[in-house]
Design a protein around this motif. Structure first.
Motif, PDB file in Angstrom:
ATOM      1  N   ALA A 142     -30.189 -26.480 -42.708  1.00 34.85           N
ATOM      2  CA  ALA A 142     -30.317 -27.932 -42.847  1.00 34.85           C
ATOM      3  C   ALA A 142     -31.567 -28.266 -43.659  1.00 34.85           C
ATOM      4  O   ALA A 142     -31.553 -29.160 -44.507  1.00 34.85           O
ATOM      5  CB  ALA A 142     -30.358 -28.589 -41.477  1.00 34.85           C
ATOM      6  N   GLY A 143     -32.650 -27.545 -43.424  1.00 34.14           N
ATOM      7  CA  GLY A 143     -33.894 -27.783 -44.160  1.00 34.14           C
ATOM      8  C   GLY A 143     -33.750 -27.485 -45.641  1.00 34.14           C
ATOM      9  O   GLY A 143     -34.278 -28.224 -46.483  1.00 34.14           O
ATOM     10  N   GLN A 144     -33.048 -26.402 -45.978  1.00 31.11           N
ATOM     11  CA  GLN A 144     -32.832 -26.065 -47.388  1.00 31.11           C
ATOM     12  C   GLN A 144     -31.985 -27.126 -48.083  1.00 31.11           C
ATOM     13  O   GLN A 144     -32.207 -27.433 -49.251  1.00 31.11           O
ATOM     14  CB  GLN A 144     -32.158 -24.695 -47.504  1.00 31.11           C
ATOM     15  CG  GLN A 144     -33.066 -23.549 -47.114  1.00 31.11           C
ATOM     16  CD  GLN A 144     -32.312 -22.238 -46.999  1.00 31.11           C
ATOM     17  OE1 GLN A 144     -31.181 -22.190 -46.501  1.00 31.11           O
ATOM     18  NE2 GLN A 144     -32.942 -21.163 -47.456  1.00 31.11           N
ATOM     19  N   SER A 160     -33.057 -37.105 -41.253  1.00 30.12           N
ATOM     20  CA  SER A 160     -32.063 -37.690 -40.351  1.00 30.12           C
ATOM     21  C   SER A 160     -30.845 -38.183 -41.140  1.00 30.12           C
ATOM     22  O   SER A 160     -29.717 -38.076 -40.659  1.00 30.12           O
ATOM     23  CB  SER A 160     -32.660 -38.812 -39.507  1.00 30.12           C
ATOM     24  OG  SER A 160     -33.036 -39.900 -40.305  1.00 30.12           O
ATOM     25  N   ALA A 161     -31.053 -38.690 -42.356  1.00 25.71           N
ATOM     26  CA  ALA A 161     -29.926 -39.109 -43.195  1.00 25.71           C
ATOM     27  C   ALA A 161     -29.091 -37.895 -43.601  1.00 25.71           C
ATOM     28  O   ALA A 161     -27.854 -37.945 -43.560  1.00 25.71           O
ATOM     29  CB  ALA A 161     -30.417 -39.857 -44.428  1.00 25.71           C
ATOM     30  N   ILE A 162     -29.755 -36.803 -43.955  1.00 26.88           N
ATOM     31  CA  ILE A 162     -29.045 -35.563 -44.293  1.00 26.88           C
ATOM     32  C   ILE A 162     -28.258 -35.081 -43.079  1.00 26.88           C
ATOM     33  O   ILE A 162     -27.096 -34.674 -43.186  1.00 26.88           O
ATOM     34  CB  ILE A 162     -30.023 -34.466 -44.780  1.00 26.88           C
ATOM     35  CG1 ILE A 162     -30.635 -34.858 -46.124  1.00 26.88           C
ATOM     36  CG2 ILE A 162     -29.338 -33.106 -44.859  1.00 26.88           C
ATOM     37  CD1 ILE A 162     -29.656 -34.940 -47.269  1.00 26.88           C
ATOM     38  N   SER A 163     -28.876 -35.147 -41.918  1.00 23.67           N
ATOM     39  CA  SER A 163     -28.214 -34.733 -40.682  1.00 23.67           C
ATOM     40  C   SER A 163     -26.946 -35.553 -40.440  1.00 23.67           C
ATOM     41  O   SER A 163     -25.911 -35.001 -40.028  1.00 23.67           O
ATOM     42  CB  SER A 163     -29.182 -34.879 -39.513  1.00 23.67           C
ATOM     43  OG  SER A 163     -28.563 -34.527 -38.303  1.00 23.67           O
ATOM     44  N   GLN A 164     -27.014 -36.852 -40.700  1.00 19.99           N
ATOM     45  CA  GLN A 164     -25.828 -37.705 -40.536  1.00 19.99           C
ATOM     46  C   GLN A 164     -24.723 -37.299 -41.515  1.00 19.99           C
ATOM     47  O   GLN A 164     -23.552 -37.236 -41.144  1.00 19.99           O
ATOM     48  CB  GLN A 164     -26.201 -39.172 -40.726  1.00 19.99           C
ATOM     49  CG  GLN A 164     -27.031 -39.725 -39.587  1.00 19.99           C
ATOM     50  CD  GLN A 164     -27.517 -41.145 -39.847  1.00 19.99           C
ATOM     51  OE1 GLN A 164     -27.437 -41.654 -40.960  1.00 19.99           O
ATOM     52  NE2 GLN A 164     -28.026 -41.781 -38.797  1.00 19.99           N
ATOM     53  N   HIS A 165     -25.086 -37.005 -42.753  1.00 19.43           N
ATOM     54  CA  HIS A 165     -24.101 -36.555 -43.741  1.00 19.43           C
ATOM     55  C   HIS A 165     -23.475 -35.230 -43.310  1.00 19.43           C
ATOM     56  O   HIS A 165     -22.253 -35.052 -43.411  1.00 19.43           O
ATOM     57  CB  HIS A 165     -24.738 -36.411 -45.122  1.00 19.43           C
ATOM     58  CG  HIS A 165     -25.008 -37.715 -45.806  1.00 19.43           C
ATOM     59  ND1 HIS A 165     -24.019 -38.630 -46.114  1.00 19.43           N
ATOM     60  CD2 HIS A 165     -26.170 -38.257 -46.240  1.00 19.43           C
ATOM     61  CE1 HIS A 165     -24.556 -39.678 -46.716  1.00 19.43           C
ATOM     62  NE2 HIS A 165     -25.870 -39.468 -46.809  1.00 19.43           N
TER      63      HIS A 165
END
Length: 108
Positions: free
Chosen positions: A31-33, A43-48
């Motif tokens: 997720a970090g990469q 958090s937006a990336i996590s939602q995607h």
């Protein structure tokens, strides 16, 4: 199947989600990469990623403190193929024939 098709198309409607899928096309990433490649919050990336996972397009696996994501290529291909067969006029009679063959086999 209809609900899954809707989830897939909803997931694919977003440019950031399509970019995430492109990044995962040949390599699994944490997720970090993935987040490093975007100018948005984690958090937006996590939602995607959650939308993509709910649509069955990516899978996640927690290893230690990191969550690794990978594309689920066969789910994307199967869903898109099913959709195309439903909307493609050429496929309709072929699908009807396939259904008749299945029914004949079932009757034995």
């Amino acid at each position: 199947m209809q609900g899954m098709i809707e989830k897939v198309f909803e997931a694919l409607a977003s440019t950031p989600r399509r970019r995430i899928l492109a990044y995962l096309a040949h390599s699994e990433l944490t997720a970090g990469q993935i987040a490093e490649r975007f100018a948005m919050s984690k958090s937006a990336i996590s939602q995607h990623l959650n939308v993509l996972e709910n649509a069955g397009l990516v899978r996640s696996e927690k290893r230690g403190q990191f969550v690794h994501y990978a594309i689920v290529q066969e789910n994307l291909a199967t869903t898109l193929n099913s959709y195309l067969q439903q909307v493609c006029p050429v496929s309709r009679p072929l699908m009807a024939e396939s259904r008749a063959i299945a029914e004949t086999k079932a009757k034995g």
